[in-house]
Design a protein around this motif. Structure first.
Motif, mmCIF file in Angstrom:
data_model
loop_
_atom_site.group_PDB
_atom_site.id
_atom_site.type_symbol
_atom_site.label_atom_id
_atom_site.label_comp_id
_atom_site.label_asym_id
_atom_site.label_seq_id
_atom_site.Cartn_x
_atom_site.Cartn_y
_atom_site.Cartn_z
ATOM 1 N N SER A 128 0.820 -1.216 0.000
ATOM 2 C CA SER A 128 0.000 0.000 0.000
ATOM 3 C C SER A 128 0.850 1.261 0.000
ATOM 4 O O SER A 128 0.389 2.322 -0.398
ATOM 5 C CB SER A 128 -0.911 0.040 1.227
ATOM 6 N N ARG A 129 2.100 1.130 0.452
ATOM 7 C CA ARG A 129 2.977 2.293 0.542
ATOM 8 C C ARG A 129 3.859 2.460 -0.679
ATOM 9 O O ARG A 129 4.607 3.417 -0.791
ATOM 10 C CB ARG A 129 3.850 2.177 1.796
ATOM 11 N N ASP A 130 3.786 1.515 -1.624
ATOM 12 C CA ASP A 130 4.619 1.570 -2.818
ATOM 13 C C ASP A 130 4.266 2.785 -3.671
ATOM 14 O O ASP A 130 3.175 3.344 -3.581
ATOM 15 C CB ASP A 130 4.437 0.303 -3.656
ATOM 16 N N THR A 131 5.199 3.153 -4.528
ATOM 17 C CA THR A 131 4.998 4.278 -5.434
ATOM 18 C C THR A 131 3.829 3.996 -6.361
ATOM 19 O O THR A 131 3.695 2.900 -6.905
ATOM 20 C CB THR A 131 6.272 4.520 -6.267
ATOM 21 N N VAL A 132 2.998 4.994 -6.549
ATOM 22 C CA VAL A 132 1.846 4.865 -7.433
ATOM 23 C C VAL A 132 2.322 5.046 -8.868
ATOM 24 O O VAL A 132 2.976 6.044 -9.193
ATOM 25 C CB VAL A 132 0.761 5.914 -7.088
ATOM 26 N N GLN A 145 -2.197 5.744 -0.827
ATOM 27 C CA GLN A 145 -0.781 5.612 -0.531
ATOM 28 C C GLN A 145 -0.392 6.554 0.609
ATOM 29 O O GLN A 145 0.317 6.163 1.537
ATOM 30 C CB GLN A 145 0.055 5.922 -1.763
ATOM 31 N N GLN A 164 1.106 5.553 4.253
ATOM 32 C CA GLN A 164 2.367 6.071 4.762
ATOM 33 C C GLN A 164 2.186 6.730 6.125
ATOM 34 O O GLN A 164 3.035 6.590 7.006
ATOM 35 C CB GLN A 164 2.977 7.050 3.759
#
Length: 110
Positions: free
Chosen positions: A27-31, A50, A54
């Protein structure tokens, strides 16, 4: 609350935080901004999700730091005593959250 009970609760909560971090890592990965396959509103929604993930991660990190500090106080024999004034922290306050570092008076003042 006894020190061994506090240690058990603190370690269990730290394990829960670790599990939550692992479960929500993606869920925190780069969009990815794929103009052709995802609409503008979908990208905005993904970016908002995101950002929320974070923020949640930062809260978990802060809680993990409080837990580490409480475990250190347990090891040093200082758990249950206010880190500001040195007075004993109320039993009910510690029972609610064993990572608490201050008495109610000092927490209210700050």
């Amino acid at each position: 609350m006894r020190e061994d009970e506090a240690r058990t609760r603190l370690l269990a909560r730290r394990a829960e935080l670790d599990a939550e971090d692992a479960a929500n890592a993606d869920s925190r990965d780069t969009v990815e901004l794929q103009q052709d396959s995802v609409g503008r509103l979908s990208r905005m929604d993904a970016m908002q999700q995101q950002a929320m993930a974070q923020a949640t991660e930062r809260r978990r990190k802060a809680e993990r730091n409080r837990i580490a500090a409480a475990l250190a106080r347990l090891d040093q024999g200082e758990w249950g005593w206010c880190t500001v004034c040195g007075e004993q922290i109320a039993e009910r306050r510690l029972a609610h959250d064993p990572s608490i570092a201050t008495c109610l008076k000092c927490a209210s003042a700050g």
